[in-house]
Enzyme design. Structure first.
Site, mmCIF file in Angstrom:
data_model
loop_
_atom_site.group_PDB
_atom_site.id
_atom_site.type_symbol
_atom_site.label_atom_id
_atom_site.label_comp_id
_atom_site.label_asym_id
_atom_site.label_seq_id
_atom_site.Cartn_x
_atom_site.Cartn_y
_atom_site.Cartn_z
ATOM 1 N N ARG A 119 0.827 -1.214 0.000
ATOM 2 C CA ARG A 119 0.000 0.000 0.000
ATOM 3 C C ARG A 119 0.855 1.255 0.000
ATOM 4 N NH1 ARG A 119 -4.318 0.076 4.614
ATOM 5 N NH2 ARG A 119 -5.182 -1.565 3.273
ATOM 6 N N GLY A 127 3.330 10.974 -8.570
ATOM 7 C CA GLY A 127 4.270 10.016 -9.132
ATOM 8 C C GLY A 127 5.063 9.251 -8.087
ATOM 9 N N HIS A 154 -6.086 -6.221 -2.716
ATOM 10 C CA HIS A 154 -6.921 -6.351 -1.522
ATOM 11 C C HIS A 154 -7.179 -7.799 -1.151
ATOM 12 C CE1 HIS A 154 -8.709 -2.003 -1.772
ATOM 13 N NE2 HIS A 154 -7.432 -2.028 -1.448
ATOM 14 N N ASP A 203 -10.075 -9.592 2.362
ATOM 15 C CA ASP A 203 -10.396 -10.880 1.756
ATOM 16 C C ASP A 203 -10.762 -11.832 2.886
ATOM 17 O OD1 ASP A 203 -10.412 -13.438 0.690
ATOM 18 O OD2 ASP A 203 -8.516 -13.232 -0.391
#
Length: 321
Positions: A61, A71, A194, A241
């Site tokens: 992440r 960027g 994820h 998940d």
């Protein structure tokens, strides 16, 4: 006619400049200057994930949140200074991005084997790649050669075109990714990240209480974790998940089809829209997901890198030299 020609010429020049910048990134950038780079980074990431499996998702992440704000330049690693408000306390990052101390450990280890050579931006890219692979995801050769920003932007990190919020609908997600040169396929594949990690109650509360495109039993299970009243239990965590939260695989997409997505934005990828077929492809073909995820990561890593004499190589990722 002249105006049209000028516009086409400007687009052509911008394309050359972007292509030239990205062309300076290469998979063998540090082969001679830091041959021990990859095993050095890998050792620290392995140890961090062994101590806490969630850290793999956090490092991934960090790279995503870096690249989506001005960027891939490690601007999100900079601490605030008396003259600069950094990105760490911006809404999408506060109490969300973590793992800064692991990046510090990696940087320290790398500085011991090749001081002043490897950028923090490249360390983020390598740590993200290693995290995926250590958690049983695919391996790929990451492109390197980025340099580090000398400033950060709290405003950019908070902008509507920065990190897509969990309340985003599909059209907003596609538009956000397109503004950064990423396709709808990149979007769906990258959101497969994820398959690991967790989200805070504050992020998924609206989905489990207000949306109808969610499995009722799944909603009730998460309501036990996340009270309905705002401010109560905001920091409580649930896995993105629900099946294999510490294994990088394609079960995330199966959860979407079953309407067991934790976030509103995630379920938007499978909600009767243009990306439904891609989700179904990744459910039935995990190899296609792995391949497209790698492509998406490489494309994301190409977002506006600083190269050549731009920026600097920070010796401490938290501050400029």
């Amino acid at each position: 006619m002249a105006s049209s020609f000028v516009s086409m010429f400007v687009v052509f020049i911008v394309g050359i400049l972007v292509g030239s910048s990205n062309a300076q990134l290469s998979t063998n950038f540090y082969c001679e200057t830091c041959p021990q780079l990859f095993p050095t980074v890998r050792a620290v990431v392995e140890e961090a994930i062994a101590q806490e499996a969630r850290m793999g998702a956090s490092l991934l992440r960090l790279h995503f949140h870096d690249c989506f704000i001005n960027g891939c330049d490690a601007s999100n690693l900079l601490d605030d200074t008396p003259t600069m408000l950094g990105e760490k306390t911006a809404a999408p990052n506060l109490n969300s991005v973590r793992g800064f101390e692991v990046i510090d450990q990696i940087k320290s280890a790398v500085e011991q084997v090749c001081p002043g050579v490897v950028s923090c931006a490249d360390i983020l890219a390598i740590a993200a790649k290693d995290s995926v692979n250590i958690l049983r995801g695919p391996e790929w050769e990451v492109k390197l050669g980025r340099r580090d920003a000398m400033t950060a932007s709290f405003a950019a990190a908070n902008s509507s075109n920065g990190i897509p919020p969990p309340s985003s609908n599909l059209s907003a997600l596609i538009s956000n990714f397109q503004s950064k040169g990423l396709s709808a396929r990149d979007l769906v594949a990258l959101y497969g990240a994820h398959t690991i990690g967790q989200a805070r109650c504050k992020s998924f509360r609206p989905h489990i209480y207000n949306d109808t495109n969610i499995d009722p039993s799944y909603a009730r299970a998460n309501q036990a974790i996340c009270p309905s009243n705002s401010g109560n239990g905001d920091g409580n965590l649930a896995p993105l998940d629900p099946q294999t939260p510490t294994t990088f695989d394609n079960t995330y997409y199966r959860s979407l089809v079953s309407k067991q997505s934790l976030l509103h934005s995630d379920q938007e990828l499978y909600n009767g829209g243009s990306t439904d077929m891609l989700v179904q492809t990744y459910v039935s073909n995990p190899g296609a997901f792995s391949s497209d995820f790698i492509t998406g990561m490489l494309n994301m890593g190409d977002i506006m890198p600083l190269t050549g004499s731009q920026g600097q190589i920070r010796t401490n990722c938290r501050r400029i030299n």
